[in-house]
Enzyme design. Sequence first.
Site, short mmCIF file in Angstrom:
data_model
loop_
_atom_site.label_atom_id
_atom_site.label_comp_id
_atom_site.label_asym_id
_atom_site.label_seq_id
_atom_site.Cartn_x
_atom_site.Cartn_y
_atom_site.Cartn_z
N ASP A 127 0.76 -1.27 0.03
CA ASP A 127 0.14 0.06 0.15
C ASP A 127 0.85 1.62 -0.03
OD1 ASP A 127 -2.31 -1.36 0.13
OD2 ASP A 127 -2.72 -1.21 2.42
N LYS B 224 -10.54 18.41 -6.88
CA LYS B 224 -10.94 17.08 -7.52
C LYS B 224 -10.64 17.01 -8.76
CE LYS B 224 -15.20 14.18 -7.53
NZ LYS B 224 -14.40 12.96 -7.80
N ARG C 49 -1.29 -0.39 -8.84
CA ARG C 49 -2.65 -0.33 -8.30
C ARG C 49 -2.67 1.23 -8.54
NH1 ARG C 49 -3.71 -0.81 -2.18
NH2 ARG C 49 -4.11 -3.10 -2.78
N LYS D 263 -6.49 7.33 -6.32
CA LYS D 263 -6.50 8.96 -6.42
C LYS D 263 -5.56 9.39 -5.08
CE LYS D 263 -11.09 9.64 -8.37
NZ LYS D 263 -12.23 10.35 -8.44
N GLY D 264 -5.77 8.80 -3.99
CA GLY D 264 -4.60 9.38 -2.93
C GLY D 264 -5.64 9.56 -1.57
N THR E 6 -10.90 2.66 -7.32
CA THR E 6 -11.48 3.63 -7.32
C THR E 6 -13.15 3.39 -7.16
OG1 THR E 6 -12.19 5.90 -8.65
CG2 THR E 6 -11.62 3.90 -10.04
N HIS E 7 -13.88 4.17 -6.61
CA HIS E 7 -15.29 3.90 -6.64
C HIS E 7 -16.01 4.88 -7.67
CE1 HIS E 7 -13.50 3.31 -2.69
NE2 HIS E 7 -14.03 2.05 -3.04
N ARG F 22 -10.15 7.45 7.95
CA ARG F 22 -9.55 7.87 6.16
C ARG F 22 -11.01 7.92 5.37
NH1 ARG F 22 -4.54 6.03 7.17
NH2 ARG F 22 -5.10 3.98 6.31
N ARG F 23 -11.62 6.82 5.78
CA ARG F 23 -12.81 6.54 4.92
C ARG F 23 -14.05 7.61 5.32
NH1 ARG F 23 -9.61 3.45 3.63
NH2 ARG F 23 -9.35 5.41 2.21
C1 LIG Z 1 -8.83 -1.12 -3.27
C2 LIG Z 1 -8.45 0.08 -3.12
C3 LIG Z 1 -6.93 0.36 -2.33
C4 LIG Z 1 -6.61 1.51 -1.78
N1 LIG Z 1 -5.35 1.74 -1.51
C5 LIG Z 1 -4.81 3.02 -1.40
C6 LIG Z 1 -3.34 3.22 -1.00
O1 LIG Z 1 -2.51 2.11 -0.96
N2 LIG Z 1 -2.99 4.47 -0.69
C7 LIG Z 1 -3.77 5.46 -0.83
O2 LIG Z 1 -3.45 6.72 -0.53
N3 LIG Z 1 -5.24 5.34 -1.00
C8 LIG Z 1 -5.45 4.04 -1.37
N4 LIG Z 1 -7.15 3.87 -1.59
C9 LIG Z 1 -7.98 5.08 -1.33
C10 LIG Z 1 -7.83 6.16 -2.61
O3 LIG Z 1 -6.87 6.64 -2.68
C11 LIG Z 1 -9.17 7.08 -2.37
O4 LIG Z 1 -9.04 7.87 -1.21
C12 LIG Z 1 -10.69 6.50 -2.16
O5 LIG Z 1 -10.65 5.42 -3.10
C13 LIG Z 1 -11.46 7.28 -2.50
O6 LIG Z 1 -11.50 7.88 -4.08
P1 LIG Z 1 -12.21 7.41 -5.20
O7 LIG Z 1 -11.26 6.87 -6.14
O8 LIG Z 1 -13.12 6.17 -4.97
O9 LIG Z 1 -12.94 8.58 -5.82
P2 LIG Z 1 -13.66 9.74 -5.10
O10 LIG Z 1 -13.82 10.70 -6.23
O11 LIG Z 1 -13.27 10.23 -4.10
O12 LIG Z 1 -15.26 9.08 -4.96
C14 LIG Z 1 -16.07 8.77 -6.04
C15 LIG Z 1 -17.46 8.18 -5.40
O13 LIG Z 1 -17.09 7.13 -4.59
C16 LIG Z 1 -17.73 6.99 -3.35
N5 LIG Z 1 -16.97 7.05 -2.29
C17 LIG Z 1 -15.41 7.31 -2.13
N6 LIG Z 1 -15.05 7.05 -0.90
C18 LIG Z 1 -16.32 6.50 -0.31
C19 LIG Z 1 -16.19 6.26 0.98
N7 LIG Z 1 -15.06 6.44 1.97
N8 LIG Z 1 -17.27 5.99 1.59
C20 LIG Z 1 -18.42 5.63 0.90
N9 LIG Z 1 -18.47 6.11 -0.66
C21 LIG Z 1 -17.19 6.50 -1.13
C22 LIG Z 1 -18.46 8.12 -3.50
O14 LIG Z 1 -20.09 7.86 -3.99
C23 LIG Z 1 -17.85 9.17 -4.22
O15 LIG Z 1 -18.73 9.89 -5.08
C24 LIG Z 1 -7.41 2.50 -2.20
C25 LIG Z 1 -8.76 2.61 -2.65
C26 LIG Z 1 -9.16 1.53 -3.14
C27 LIG Z 1 -10.64 1.30 -3.67
#
Ligand SMILES: Cc1cc2nc3c(=O)[nH]c(=O)nc-3n(C[C@H](O)[C@H](O)[C@H](O)COP(=O)(O)OP(=O)(O)OC[C@H]3O[C@@H](n4cnc5c(N)ncnc54)[C@H](O)[C@@H]3O)c2cc1C
Length: 315
Positions: free
Chosen positions: A136, A204, A187, A190-191, A229-230, A291-292
């Site tokens: 990670d 954003k 992987r 976004k961060g 990403t979500h 963080r979530r």
């Molecule tokens: C499998 C996985 C591994 C990861 N590993 C790392 C890592 O090693 N280092 C690191 O810095 N980050 C990591 N992340 C976190 C990542 O950097 C983002 O902070 C996180 O995924 C939110 O950004 P997003 O890409 O989903 O997009 P966003 O633009 O933030 O969100 C898009 C949509 O996703 C949904 N969403 C996003 N976050 C949440 C949440 N917490 N609860 C509910 N809905 C949400 C919402 O509907 C939002 O509108 C990881 C994420 C995933 C999915």
Amino acid sequence: MFGTASKAFFHLLAGTPPLKKLASRYGMRRRASFARRFIAGETTAEAIAAAKTIEGAGMQITLDHLGESLGSLAQADTATREYIDIVKAVVDSGIGRNISLKLTQLGLDVDKASCVDNLRRVLDKATPAGFFIRLDMEGSKYTEVTLEIFETLWGLGYRELGVVLQSALYRTEEDLPRILRLGARVRLVKGAYKEPKTIAHQEKHDVDGAYARQVKILMASGNDPAFATHDPSMHALALQFAGERGIASDKYEFQLLYGVRRDLQRQLVAGGSRVRIYIPFGREWFPYFMRRLGERPANVRSVVASILDERAAGR
Ligand SMILES: Cc1cc2nc3c(=O)[nH]c(=O)nc-3n(C[C@H](O)[C@H](O)[C@H](O)COP(=O)(O)OP(=O)(O)OC[C@H]3O[C@@H](n4cnc5c(N)ncnc54)[C@H](O)[C@@H]3O)c2cc1C
């Protein structure tokens, strides 16, 4: 993505002992407690049970034993042993052999050489058993050293090892070709960490722009890239690009976090995509959980409502 100010706020709260105490008291103790939405449980058995359910729904998994920023070599040694025990438990259970871990959990803050030794102890048990291990990526203080350790181990022949790059950081524009030259697996995220504007995009729109560019680079020349990403617009972009270039759906995967956008998880699987769910578990769940919360305001409301419900019910 929630704004930079709120990320900072939640990072501050994550370091607040009274809040941690309160959360620990209410967060995981019942099946319906609020932290269970994002954390599979405190034990390996609970994580394996969650993994089986997810695999039963047609998805793959990676397990993350929560813990970070350990302050002593003894703690790092314990964390290393715990990971080795998890490797054994995963093999016995028959679930997918895929683990994500943080280098600060293996002692990076204390001593780099010991951290590398600890990582090799885990890899030397896991790799022959067919595991893939993902490092990670933590806050920017650790970016360079994490990549250096990754490159060192790659040079030693560890190939079932992958890394994470964060689109929010400007430096990822250079780090991506650096890792791609090795042919290593990335992987892309976004961060999750609050970073200053001298080194990271703050808006954003800019993070999304970088992510979109990097998705295309990874799709075109990455080795089994993971788009974590979500964000449905990023899924759509990746799918469209793959369609245009004739890239088969088994050449890349989407990764999502346990408990986040379960609707999208199902949709992606139904559409024929390979999907991997990141399953965090363990007693040290508080920083991950914060963080979530920092990523989405609605999560805070549901957590507060759940704490108030539990208190009102006198549980
Ligand atoms: C499998 C996985 C591994 C990861 N590993 C790392 C890592 O090693 N280092 C690191 O810095 N980050 C990591 N992340 C976190 C990542 O950097 C983002 O902070 C996180 O995924 C939110 O950004 P997003 O890409 O989903 O997009 P966003 O633009 O933030 O969100 C898009 C949509 O996703 C949904 N969403 C996003 N976050 C949440 C949440 N917490 N609860 C509910 N809905 C949400 C919402 O509907 C939002 O509108 C990881 C994420 C995933 C999915």
